[in-house]
Write a protein that holds these residues in place. Structure first.
Motif, PDB file in Angstrom:
ATOM      1  N   ARG A 177       0.839  -1.209   0.000  1.00 46.24           N
ATOM      2  CA  ARG A 177       0.000   0.000   0.000  1.00 46.24           C
ATOM      3  C   ARG A 177       0.871   1.255   0.000  1.00 46.24           C
ATOM      4  NH1 ARG A 177      -3.662  -0.029   5.058  1.00 46.24           N
ATOM      5  NH2 ARG A 177      -4.724   1.639   3.898  1.00 46.24           N
ATOM      6  N   VAL A 178       0.376   2.272  -0.732  1.00 44.12           N
ATOM      7  CA  VAL A 178       0.976   3.606  -0.733  1.00 44.12           C
ATOM      8  C   VAL A 178      -0.074   4.558  -0.166  1.00 44.12           C
ATOM      9  CG1 VAL A 178       2.032   5.436  -2.093  1.00 44.12           C
ATOM     10  CG2 VAL A 178       2.360   3.044  -2.765  1.00 44.12           C
ATOM     11  N   ILE A 179       0.191   5.146   0.993  1.00 41.04           N
ATOM     12  CA  ILE A 179      -0.802   5.961   1.691  1.00 41.04           C
ATOM     13  C   ILE A 179      -0.338   7.414   1.715  1.00 41.04           C
ATOM     14  CG2 ILE A 179      -2.061   6.305   3.844  1.00 41.04           C
ATOM     15  CD1 ILE A 179      -1.409   3.350   4.506  1.00 41.04           C
ATOM     16  N   HIS A 180      -1.159   8.316   1.151  1.00 42.08           N
ATOM     17  CA  HIS A 180      -0.903   9.753   1.211  1.00 42.08           C
ATOM     18  C   HIS A 180      -1.808  10.380   2.267  1.00 42.08           C
ATOM     19  CE1 HIS A 180       0.960  10.479  -3.050  1.00 42.08           C
ATOM     20  NE2 HIS A 180       1.560   9.513  -2.381  1.00 42.08           N
ATOM     21  N   THR A 181      -1.273  11.361   2.985  1.00 42.32           N
ATOM     22  CA  THR A 181      -2.128  12.104   3.899  1.00 42.32           C
ATOM     23  C   THR A 181      -3.196  12.844   3.097  1.00 42.32           C
ATOM     24  OG1 THR A 181      -2.091  13.660   5.726  1.00 42.32           O
ATOM     25  CG2 THR A 181      -0.731  14.198   3.853  1.00 42.32           C
ATOM     26  N   ARG A 182      -4.343  13.099   3.703  1.00 42.34           N
ATOM     27  CA  ARG A 182      -5.476  13.689   3.002  1.00 42.34           C
ATOM     28  C   ARG A 182      -5.101  15.054   2.393  1.00 42.34           C
ATOM     29  NH1 ARG A 182     -10.819  12.575   3.445  1.00 42.34           N
ATOM     30  NH2 ARG A 182     -10.422  11.333   5.333  1.00 42.34           N
ATOM     31  N   GLY A 183      -5.425  15.216   1.107  1.00 41.40           N
ATOM     32  CA  GLY A 183      -5.201  16.488   0.425  1.00 41.40           C
ATOM     33  C   GLY A 183      -3.752  16.776   0.083  1.00 41.40           C
ATOM     34  N   LEU A 184      -2.893  15.762   0.100  1.00 43.50           N
ATOM     35  CA  LEU A 184      -1.466  15.965  -0.163  1.00 43.50           C
ATOM     36  C   LEU A 184      -1.252  16.489  -1.584  1.00 43.50           C
ATOM     37  CD1 LEU A 184       1.461  15.525   0.946  1.00 43.50           C
ATOM     38  CD2 LEU A 184       1.432  13.326  -0.260  1.00 43.50           C
ATOM     39  N   ARG A 185      -0.483  17.576  -1.688  1.00 43.10           N
ATOM     40  CA  ARG A 185      -0.145  18.148  -2.989  1.00 43.10           C
ATOM     41  C   ARG A 185       1.293  17.753  -3.333  1.00 43.10           C
ATOM     42  NH1 ARG A 185      -1.309  24.191  -1.239  1.00 43.10           N
ATOM     43  NH2 ARG A 185      -0.155  23.291   0.542  1.00 43.10           N
ATOM     44  N   VAL A 186       1.426  16.977  -4.412  1.00 48.66           N
ATOM     45  CA  VAL A 186       2.732  16.441  -4.798  1.00 48.66           C
ATOM     46  C   VAL A 186       3.172  17.083  -6.115  1.00 48.66           C
ATOM     47  CG1 VAL A 186       4.055  14.379  -5.402  1.00 48.66           C
ATOM     48  CG2 VAL A 186       2.244  14.244  -3.665  1.00 48.66           C
ATOM     49  N   GLY A 187       4.369  17.646  -6.136  1.00 47.77           N
ATOM     50  CA  GLY A 187       4.992  18.125  -7.366  1.00 47.77           C
ATOM     51  C   GLY A 187       6.046  17.134  -7.793  1.00 47.77           C
ATOM     52  N   PHE A 188       5.947  16.613  -9.013  1.00 46.09           N
ATOM     53  CA  PHE A 188       6.820  15.530  -9.464  1.00 46.09           C
ATOM     54  C   PHE A 188       7.458  15.901 -10.796  1.00 46.09           C
ATOM     55  CE2 PHE A 188       6.966  10.748 -10.762  1.00 46.09           C
ATOM     56  CZ  PHE A 188       8.328  10.732 -10.500  1.00 46.09           C
ATOM     57  N   LEU A 189       8.789  16.033 -10.810  1.00 46.41           N
ATOM     58  CA  LEU A 189       9.532  16.224 -12.054  1.00 46.41           C
ATOM     59  C   LEU A 189      10.078  14.870 -12.466  1.00 46.41           C
ATOM     60  CD1 LEU A 189      10.771  18.303 -14.111  1.00 46.41           C
ATOM     61  CD2 LEU A 189      12.862  18.134 -12.736  1.00 46.41           C
ATOM     62  N   HIS A 190       9.521  14.307 -13.537  1.00 44.93           N
ATOM     63  CA  HIS A 190       9.870  12.975 -14.012  1.00 44.93           C
ATOM     64  C   HIS A 190      10.778  13.088 -15.226  1.00 44.93           C
ATOM     65  CE1 HIS A 190       9.299   8.829 -15.532  1.00 44.93           C
ATOM     66  NE2 HIS A 190       9.020   8.539 -14.279  1.00 44.93           N
TER      67      HIS A 190
END
Length: 592
Positions: A59-72
């Motif tokens: 499982r991958v669990i994010h806290t509620r409303g987590l804003r993730v910026g991802f440079l791939h």
């Protein structure tokens, strides 16, 4: 507060297991550097953390409303203008009044035409635009996959300062060890499907990993020697890393007690002179043009036997053009470039076209030479391939199926197998993982020939080169006694119009200690007792930390117990940091 938790996450592609029952978490304020071999699962790990890739199990669990910026690394870009892509639909007065937006545009896109089409940009320019867009936005967690690719030394230094000033948690995958050491407070190593966790940046990771290996007593002699050399270099390295000294650790001292001596420049120059002769490369009144643009004008410079030169400069200033002229691949537009009669030159370009896609790595190396002597040891082509990360069947994989980093490693190995006595290296660290970089540095560390390196990797330049020259974009080349730091100071002064300080004078002033009032005998005894008390407590903490590492290894499957041990380890680490600061203050008071 934990932002992201991974619980028993596994992911495999066919028979290749990249993540095997991995459990870990990211907390607010974490600055995590991710290291490991190419193809070992670093990019896969951060992609799973962002939920861009789904694991096979766990499982991958994010806290509620987590804003993730991802440079791939494989991000696609829309067909819009640069302004529309980076700034979005913000009004001009809105973004122009935002200090963060102005800082990002100035740091990453200086002088750009924001009305230009994204489709007209190069791949590197698109990556810069993608990074700028992500940094302009607001996030709780920033994930950067190789953010320093396509950035020059100035851009890397700016990015390090920028992300350190932000409040978001950070996870960064990069092979740039200077950047890792500058921005991270924790290090994750992805190896054999596991994620090994260490406190501190790259320098602390090297120390902690060596200590774990010592405790486990399961390291190979070659890898241990490399780690000892890396540790010794850290101890004798640039002032920027020694200005915040770590406390003396007995285990670390034992590790490097029999380290090979510091590179003897005088001896190497003497040996190189006997092989090369007195003349290596002489440049006299040379002018180099690129079309109608003059890159260097009336340059007079000499590369001597055994000299190790790092070459830095702004993009487009002519570094690659100068290397090609030194190699004889192009003639100067005026003046002369003369090479000595005994010069056997090897030039590593950024072009990989010389490698046939149908050939095998072992075939590509043996066609150059089957054996090579380094120092006093003789290595076969297969052994050298193994040192450069081509193990087992990988030596027989068609070159067309290799990654960009593997092809770069092969190109470098072929160059070294030809046994040149002059090396011209154009961005040799591109696409190389940290383990391969360490191998390369070990090979070059005692190499007696002459060397010119163009690189944006500050760690590599500081480790390999003895002198730094810079192309400042004003048609000249200048010697910088204070290395990359002086280059950045000069560039900043040029942009602001300020006059750069006399760094030699500044260093002399800084080196003069402040006059301290003399301590009385009683005060000195009290300070010495306090110093001894702190040392005893730090020794006890070090012993307990070793015990905790062993207990954590034994409790690998008991996650509740692991959490308890990890919490105690963090508490001890915080106390140790405070004690080390107190120790330094007491030592300064005593004048030690």
């Amino acid at each position: 507060m934990n932002l992201v938790n991974l619980q028993d996450v596994s992911l495999a592609y066919g028979p290749l297991v990249l993540l095997d029952s991995v459990s870990l978490g990211i907390e607010e304020g974490d600055r995590i550097g991710v290291v490991g071999r190419n193809g070992g699962g670093k990019s896969t790990l951060v992609s799973v953390l962002s939920t861009r890739t789904q694991p096979d199990s766990g499982r991958v669990i994010h806290t509620r409303g987590l804003r993730v910026g991802f440079l791939h690394q494989s991000d696609s870009f829309p067909e819009t203008t640069v302004a529309e892509f980076v700034i979005g639909d913000r009004a001009d007065h809105e973004w122009a009044g935002d200090a963060r937006v102005r800082d990002v545009l100035r740091g990453l896109l200086p002088g750009w035409d924001l009305g230009a089409a994204m489709s007209g940009l190069s791949g590197g320019e698109r990556r810069r635009a993608g990074l700028a867009r992500m940094l302009i936005e607001t996030h709780d967690l920033i994930i950067l996959d190789e953010p320093t690719n396509h950035l020059d030394i100035e851009g890397i230094a700016w990015l390090a300062e920028h992300v350190k000033a932000r409040r978001e948690a950070l996870v960064v995958v990069t092979h740039d060890r200077w950047f890792l050491d500058a921005v991270s407070n924790r290090t994750w190593e992805v190896v054999d499907g596991r994620v090994e966790r260490y406190e501190g940046g790259y320098a602390a990771y090297v120390l902690a990993k060596a200590e774990r290996q010592r405790l486990a007593q399961a390291t190979e002699e070659r890898r241990q020697n490399l780690m000892r050399k890396e540790l010794a270099w850290l101890r004798r390295g640039p002032p920027a890393r020694t200005s915040k000294p770590k406390f003396r650790i007995d285990a670390a001292n034992a590790l490097i007690a029999d380290v090979p001596p510091v590179r003897d420049t005088v001896e190497l120059v003497r040996f190189a002179s006997s092989r090369l002769g007195k003349t290596v490369i002489d440049v006299k009144d040379a002018t180099l043009n690129a079309g109608a643009n003059t890159l260097l004008e009336r340059l007079t410079w000499q590369l001597g036997p055994g000299e190790r030169i790092g070459l830095v400069g702004v993009n487009g200033s002519g570094k690659t053009t100068l290397l090609r002229a030194l190699a004889g691949e192009r003639e100067p537009d005026a003046g002369t470039v003369r090479r000595g009669k005994t010069v056997r030159l090897g030039h590593l370009s950024q072009n990989l076209a010389e490698l046939s896609p149908t050939a095998r790595p072992l075939e590509a190396v043996t066609e150059i030479r089957e054996h090579v002597t380094i120092g006093k040891k003789d290595y076969s082509a297969s052994q050298m391939l193994e040192r450069f990360g081509f193990r087992g069947d990988r030596q027989w994989t068609p070159i067309g199926d290799l990654s960009g980093g593997e092809r770069r490693r092969l190109q470098m190995l072929r160059l070294l197998m030809d046994e040149p006595n002059v090396l011209l290296l154009d961005e040799p660290t591109n696409d190389l993982d940290i383990e391969t970089l360490t191998e390369l540095e070990d090979l070059l560390d005692g190499w007696p020939g002459s060397l010119v390196v163009v690189s944006h990797d500050r760690w590599f330049l500081e480790r390999i080169c003895d002198q730094v020259f810079a192309l400042m974009g004003d048609r000249t080349m200048r010697h910088l006694p204070n290395g990359v730091d002086e280059y950045l100071a000069r560039r900043e002064a040029a942009e602001t119009g300020a006059v750069p300080a006399d760094r030699g004078a500044a260093s002399a002033v800084e080196a003069e200690p402040d006059r301290q009032p003399q301590l009385s005998a009683a005060q000195r005894r009290t300070a010495q007792k306090e110093l001894q008390r702190i040392e005893r407590r730090i020794d006890r903490i070090g012993t307990r930390e070793s015990e905790l590492h062993e207990l954590m290894a034994a409790a690998a499957e008991n996650y509740t117990r692991l959490a308890e041990l990890d919490a105690e380890l963090k508490t001890l680490g915080a106390e140790k940091d405070e004690l080390e600061e107190a120790w330094l203050l007491q030592a300064e008071t005593l004048g030690e």
